[in-house]
Scaffold this motif. Sequence first.
Motif, PDB file in Angstrom:
ATOM      1  N   UNK A  89     170.574 -12.323  35.145  1.00 14.83           N
ATOM      2  CA  UNK A  89     169.284 -11.851  35.638  1.00 14.83           C
ATOM      3  C   UNK A  89     168.170 -12.480  34.797  1.00 14.83           C
ATOM      4  N   UNK A  90     166.926 -12.347  35.275  1.00  8.85           N
ATOM      5  CA  UNK A  90     165.802 -12.923  34.549  1.00  8.85           C
ATOM      6  C   UNK A  90     165.733 -12.365  33.131  1.00  8.85           C
ATOM      7  N   UNK A  91     165.616 -13.258  32.157  1.00 12.62           N
ATOM      8  CA  UNK A  91     165.493 -12.855  30.769  1.00 12.62           C
ATOM      9  C   UNK A  91     166.796 -12.673  30.034  1.00 12.62           C
ATOM     10  N   UNK A  92     167.924 -12.646  30.747  1.00  8.84           N
ATOM     11  CA  UNK A  92     169.214 -12.468  30.078  1.00  8.84           C
ATOM     12  C   UNK A  92     169.705 -13.800  29.497  1.00  8.84           C
ATOM     13  N   UNK A  93     170.231 -13.726  28.279  1.00  5.18           N
ATOM     14  CA  UNK A  93     170.796 -14.910  27.665  1.00  5.18           C
ATOM     15  C   UNK A  93     172.209 -15.163  28.145  1.00  5.18           C
TER      16      UNK A  93
END
Length: 320
Positions: free
Chosen positions: A183-187
């Motif tokens: 998801x957006x922002x997940x590393x």
Amino acid sequence: MFVKKFSIIIIFALAAHGLTAQDNSDGVDISSELYLQISTLPEAKVGFTQNFKIPFLRLDNPFMSGNNIRFSLTGEITPVSLNGVIKTVLTPVAFLEFTTGGRVGVGWPINLFGSDLYGTGLNLPDTNGSQKYDGEAFDALHLKFFFGGTFQFDFAAIFPGDWNHVVMLSSHEINYQHNTRALDGQGWYYEADDGENRNGWNYFGNIVLGYQMPRLPFFLQMVAFMAEMDLYLDDVDGVDRGFWGDDLVRWTFSNILNFQYTDQLSVALITQLRTRRNFTNFDEHKDKKPHMHYQDRILDKSNPLRLEFYRVASIISYKF
């Protein structure tokens, strides 16, 4: 496993001899390359590339007589990943190239000599704020699209001579990377890296200064120095990514020795240093457990970067 930056080192180390080569072919030139990459880290890669070179917009002058388009298809395998790469390179003039292409890959986790290596997978914080691997074999695709350009120059083009090949290359690329589970922002991890990748845009560039010599009895063909820069371009919604130094350029410095044993067989030896971030609440050499999630680390802004040894690496390449 080897990230793209190391592949760029090898490409330039092995291709520099072609900067001043005259291409007299009037038809499609088809060639293949088999290569093995190894290093002092627990990583290795075997790859096979099929190349196609097609004459394109050639004119009767020194700068455009060798114009061409090159297509390549590459398959790669490492202990933790499998990749396919397609690339197109346009040479409209002798000193300039434009490149575009894409990559698709899958990965899996393994334990090697007591160390967990992740081919792909998410890098998430657990309830204690430590890094937690989240993933399974083949549960996500790694997708990448890239485009960029390379300026290349050989001093011998102005002052001809076998011993005058001082070469300079500068490459700059914008790429978009995507993990289909993230998801957006997940590393997320890829090929056993630090797990700080995110879906989004990135910049990669390098500068190479080298000296190419005629074939010598001890086979040393080129000595070069390379500086690489890597920068994440996308922000994380609602978070100041400068908090953990995500907005800083990551530098890698390499000394390259390229040995050409035959027209087909070459070996490149690379010694690398890289910058690492300093944090006020985390020391990666001491704080092994718990291993704090990277987005919770606090950058030491008074001393943000240090330079340290990275690895010694090599590639054995056979062209046919």
